[in-house]
Design a protein around this motif. Structure first.
Motif, PDB file in Angstrom:
ATOM      1  N   ASN A  65      -5.286  46.179  73.116  1.00 46.30           N
ATOM      2  CA  ASN A  65      -6.221  45.209  73.700  1.00 46.30           C
ATOM      3  C   ASN A  65      -7.371  44.977  72.718  1.00 46.30           C
ATOM      4  O   ASN A  65      -7.419  45.578  71.639  1.00 46.30           O
ATOM      5  N   THR A 118     -10.547  45.801  72.626  1.00 49.41           N
ATOM      6  CA  THR A 118     -11.375  46.959  72.269  1.00 49.41           C
ATOM      7  C   THR A 118     -10.661  47.830  71.240  1.00 49.41           C
ATOM      8  O   THR A 118     -11.267  48.276  70.251  1.00 49.41           O
ATOM      9  N   GLN A 119      -9.392  48.061  71.471  1.00 47.58           N
ATOM     10  CA  GLN A 119      -8.620  48.894  70.545  1.00 47.58           C
ATOM     11  C   GLN A 119      -8.521  48.240  69.160  1.00 47.58           C
ATOM     12  O   GLN A 119      -8.639  48.916  68.134  1.00 47.58           O
TER      13      GLN A 119
HETATM   14  C1  LIG Z   1      -8.081  48.969  76.315  1.00 46.53           C
HETATM   15  O1  LIG Z   1      -7.175  50.033  76.218  1.00 46.53           O
HETATM   16  C2  LIG Z   1      -7.773  51.308  76.327  1.00 46.53           C
HETATM   17  C3  LIG Z   1      -6.708  52.352  76.017  1.00 46.53           C
HETATM   18  O2  LIG Z   1      -5.574  52.147  76.802  1.00 46.53           O
HETATM   19  C4  LIG Z   1      -8.380  51.461  77.711  1.00 46.53           C
HETATM   20  O3  LIG Z   1      -9.014  52.724  77.839  1.00 46.53           O
HETATM   21  C5  LIG Z   1      -9.406  50.364  77.911  1.00 46.53           C
HETATM   22  O4  LIG Z   1      -9.908  50.406  79.246  1.00 46.53           O
HETATM   23  C6  LIG Z   1      -8.800  48.992  77.652  1.00 46.53           C
HETATM   24  N1  LIG Z   1      -9.877  48.021  77.639  1.00 46.53           N
HETATM   25  C7  LIG Z   1      -9.791  46.881  78.279  1.00 46.53           C
HETATM   26  C8  LIG Z   1     -10.984  45.997  78.195  1.00 46.53           C
HETATM   27  O5  LIG Z   1      -8.811  46.567  78.931  1.00 46.53           O
END
Ligand SMILES: *[C@@H]1O[C@H](CO)[C@@H](O)[C@H](O)[C@H]1NC(C)=O
Ligand code: HEM
Ligand SMILES: *[C@@H]1O[C@H](CO)[C@@H](O)[C@H](O)[C@H]1NC(C)=O
Ligand SMILES: *[C@@H]1O[C@H](CO)[C@@H](O)[C@H](O)[C@H]1NC(C)=O
Ligand SMILES: CC(=O)N[C@H]1CO[C@H](CO)[C@@H](O)[C@@H]1O
Length: 328
Positions: A169, A171-172
């Motif tokens: 996603n 953030t990652q």
């Molecule tokens: C993105 O992925 C991470 C790891 O799976 C998760 O912790 C996080 O909540 C996700 N962020 C969004 C905005 O979906």
């Protein structure tokens, strides 16, 4: 219109600042081999002409190879090293199973070695092959700072840890790029590399079948495009290749952004660019004003940055004799 022109002007001036700064600070320079191997650019060019005449799809593969090299231990050609007894190299890691172009890098290296033995690094050859590829499919032509040396370490686990996955996603992705000192601008601009090349079904089939407990198909994927992909990739298909920019799969242009804006980005990582306002605006700007000029100027800036991640210089590393193994 006026805003775009200002934006373009800014991009171009940022570019020249960057060339200047990077050229001086990290020991790389466009004239690096002027004395030691003055014909290196011509030799690479000649080999690349042959290689792409035979198979233009290698342009995308060689660009991706540069990305995978730079994201693991910096741009040090560690991606080219073969596994040895007791060591699984980067090549053996899942993200690398679909890499191509190793033989072609070896071919270019052999031609360069014939004229300038022990002088030009494999890491520089990868960077030059990527640049030549981009230019040859209609993308920007930029000068590549040279002088990278080759690493002696390649670990499969580090490829897994450093290469972003297609299901990441925003953030990652942003965090992954930040670890390389690359910004969200670099992320959205370099993702534009998916304007050329192909992916194998497993890179996106999770979006087509059994996506989540509530949706079999990724709801952020255009429904018509999803059906087309299901037809291309029946469950369990691991070998079919699908173009990432199906409008112009072998041309470097802004059509990737047009597709992403229509929810026709192939990977979740492509679609993720729409989930953050800044990158979403960047994607959309290309639908309002579909000119390659701005994208090209931005791409040049970002790929030059990517190509200068943690280079080995001076007496660090070595100049490999063959790219797939460290010197004996
Ligand atoms: C993105 O992925 C991470 C790891 O799976 C998760 O912790 C996080 O909540 C996700 N962020 C969004 C905005 O979906
Ligand atoms: C932003 C994070 C990125 C992710 C998650 C990602 C993921 C992927 C995946 C999964 C594939 C298909 C592999 C396959 O199944 O065959 C692919 C292909 C490709 N990627 Fe990326 N990528 C990213 C960034 C980049 C960058 C920065 C570049 C270059 C600057 C790049 C250039 C390419 C190219 C050219 C191909 C096509 C390769 C070919 O046709 O052989 N990608 N990418
Ligand atoms: C990123 O920048 C920091 C601070 O300048 C530096 O210490 C670090 O080595 C850089 N990382 C990479 C991968 O270039
Ligand atoms: C779909 O995913 C769920 C949860 O991951 C799993 O329990 C189920 O067996 C999967 N169904 C199919 C048809 O793959
Ligand atoms: C392109 C490439 O080198 N692929 C390799 C990835 O790793 C597997 C397992 O080690 C090799 O068999 C492939 O040749």
């Amino acid at each position: 219109m006026q805003k775009k022109i200002i934006f373009l002007g800014l991009s171009l001036s940022l570019l020249s600042v960057r060339l200047h700064v990077y050229g001086q600070q990290n020991g790389l320079s466009v004239n690096y081999y002027q004395q030691s191997c003055p014909n290196v650019l011509q030799i690479v060019c000649q080999q690349m002409q042959q290689i792409l005449n035979e198979d233009i799809t290698l342009a995308a593969s060689l660009l991706r190879l540069h990305f995978h090299d730079c994201f693991v231990r910096g741009c040090d050609a560690s991606v080219l090293l073969n596994s040895t007894p007791g060591n699984a190299a980067e090549k053996a890691a899942i993200p690398n199973l679909t890499l191509r172009g190793f033989q072609q890098i070896d071919q270019i290296k052999a031609a360069v070695e014939a004229e300038c033995p022990g002088v030009v690094s494999c890491a520089d050859i990868v960077a030059l092959a990527a640049q030549y590829s981009v230019g040859q499919v209609g993308g920007p032509i930029y000068q590549v700072p040279l002088g990278r040396r080759d690493g002696v370490v390649s670990l499969a686990i580090e490829a897994l840890e450093n290469i972003p996955a297609p299901f990441f996603n925003f953030t990652q992705l942003s965090n992954n790029f930040a670890l390389k000192n690359l910004t969200d601008t670099d992320l959205v601009v370099l993702s534009g590399a998916h304007t050329i090349g192909v992916a194998h079904c497993p890179a996106f089939s999770n979006r087509l079948y059994n996506f989540s407990s509530t949706n079999n198909v990724d709801p952020t994927l255009n429904a018509q495009y999803a059906s087309q992909l299901q037809a291309d990739c029946p469950p369990g298909d691991t070998t079919t290749e699908v173009p990432m920019d199906y409008i112009t799969p072998q041309t470097f242009d802004v059509n990737y952004y047009l597709l992403v804006s229509q929810n026709r980005g192939l990977f979740q990582s492509d679609a993720a660019l729409l989930t953050q306002s800044f990158t979403d605006a960047y994607v959309d700007s290309h639908t309002l004003f579909p000119s390659n000029i701005i994208f090209f100027a931005n791409f040049e800036t970002s790929i030059l940055k990517m190509g200068q991640i943690s280079p080995l210089t001076g007496t660090q590393g070595q100049i490999r004799k063959i790219c797939s193994a460290v010197n004996p």
